[in-house]
Design a protein around this motif. Sequence first.
Motif, mmCIF file in Angstrom:
data_model
loop_
_atom_site.group_PDB
_atom_site.id
_atom_site.type_symbol
_atom_site.label_atom_id
_atom_site.label_comp_id
_atom_site.label_asym_id
_atom_site.label_seq_id
_atom_site.Cartn_x
_atom_site.Cartn_y
_atom_site.Cartn_z
ATOM 1 N N LEU A 1 -3.200 -4.301 0.993
ATOM 2 C CA LEU A 1 -3.283 -3.013 0.306
ATOM 3 C C LEU A 1 -3.818 -1.865 1.173
ATOM 4 N N GLU A 2 -4.050 -2.115 2.450
ATOM 5 C CA GLU A 2 -4.536 -1.040 3.317
ATOM 6 C C GLU A 2 -3.749 -0.946 4.618
ATOM 7 N N GLY B 1 -6.425 2.276 6.157
ATOM 8 C CA GLY B 1 -6.827 3.177 5.087
ATOM 9 C C GLY B 1 -8.310 3.465 5.018
ATOM 10 N N TRP C 1 -1.531 4.238 -5.490
ATOM 11 C CA TRP C 1 -2.431 4.086 -4.363
ATOM 12 C C TRP C 1 -3.641 3.324 -4.883
ATOM 13 N N HIS D 1 -10.312 -5.192 -0.385
ATOM 14 C CA HIS D 1 -9.015 -4.782 0.162
ATOM 15 C C HIS D 1 -8.990 -4.863 1.680
ATOM 16 N N SER E 1 0.816 -1.205 0.000
ATOM 17 C CA SER E 1 0.000 0.000 0.000
ATOM 18 C C SER E 1 0.851 1.257 0.000
ATOM 19 N N TYR E 2 0.167 2.391 -0.057
ATOM 20 C CA TYR E 2 0.823 3.701 -0.023
ATOM 21 C C TYR E 2 1.107 4.161 1.406
ATOM 22 N N HIS E 3 0.660 3.425 2.404
ATOM 23 C CA HIS E 3 0.791 3.854 3.798
ATOM 24 C C HIS E 3 2.255 3.862 4.229
ATOM 25 N N THR F 1 -7.247 1.492 -4.375
ATOM 26 C CA THR F 1 -8.413 1.578 -3.516
ATOM 27 C C THR F 1 -9.579 0.903 -4.212
#
Length: 459
Positions: free
Chosen positions: A80-81, A424, A340, A419, A38-40, A342
Amino acid sequence: MGLPAEKIAGVVEELKALLGDRVSTAAAVREHHGHDESYHHAALPDAVCFAHATEEVAEIVKICARHGAPIIPYGVGTSLEGHVIPADGGVTIDMSQMNEVLEVNAEDLDCTVQAGVTRKALNEYLRDTGLFFPIDPGADASIGGMTATRASGTNAVRYGTMRENVLALTVVMADGRIIKTNRRARKSAAGYDLTRLMVGSEGTLGIITEITLRLFGIPEAMSSAVVSFPDLEAAVNTVITTIQAGVPIARIELLDEVQMDAVNRYSGYDYPVQPTLFLEFHGSETGVKEQAETVGAICEDFGGADFQWTTRPEDRNRLWQARHDAAYAAKSLKKNASIWATDVCVPISRLAECILETKKDIVENELTAPIVGHVGDGNFHLAFVFEEGDEEGFRRAEQVNDRMVMRALAMGGTCTGEHGVGTGKMKFLVAEHGDAVAVMREIKKALDPQNIMNPGKIF
């Protein structure tokens, strides 16, 4: 805040006495376990344990519980989160070495595996039995991780999600107790359904160590097709009509024109750069032929063209690999890019409206965000693509994502179809579930009073 250094040192000392060199505090190992796909933002665990058995996991949990140390289960890191990110440090339990297929009951169409078995490894093991496990989220995720996040994927329109395909679990609870949530029977009315409670709990209620799964016979025949459409609405309406017609299609995936351009560049195809459906049919030779003819006629009614059919396994595998590589293809659209990902899911009758309004929002905000989706069950995804340091673009993407989620909720949908919540999607949970979130918190507090099981996720 994490535990004080002296307390962590005590935890690590006890863990090393239990597992020896299967406990690591090396920077590279901690770094590897500090992020997912993920982008986190990454965060490092204080230590990583590599477990080999349920009983070892239980002992690790008991040690952590005595010290109040956070525990984060880790499969292969494809979430992904932010599910596996240890925001407050603590101990990551890496399940990847718990990778044995424990039992296959071919006559009953089920098997039991350890949590670290990946879906591809399981199907390779099953290959000579004439059976397969159909849940395919794209990544070669671990079965434990797929269960914890209630994964689904490209085959869900026919075979369901992990929720429908998990029969029983072995789970280590927050105090180190080992429980079995069910037996192998296909149905039961005995007691609370703890299996369904744990499926999708994201490691916040217990650590899943063994999973009993439904299996299916490998179909006699399979056929795949790619068909392009003049616009997004025509492609989505084809999906809706196909599902409403009761066609038992195995996969029906949507890729918009932006994603098709990325697929062509990344995977070396020359498909029309138009909204496109990837289709697959399973069954007998006659059944597959009938399904294909029915869906072919529906596609033509909505302007579908340039059909490309294949029944050869190698061609089908290449086609679906291109679909599974969609995220990497999207990332390649810009240099030094990050993505990212979602998702949302809506009732299928509202799918066209939700996708078209979201597409309009993306275009108006001048964002690059290919749309892909397991649209046979109303689930679609965005992959926002950013060049490094594009903070303004990220801010606009957050706003588009927020509007997409609230749009989906207004249509009777959900903030995430597959996800999961992680960190997220936490801010949308009350909007979706209302007072039920308070009940969820009470369950969490009852089963994990110290809040050591993957803290900071879901709530």
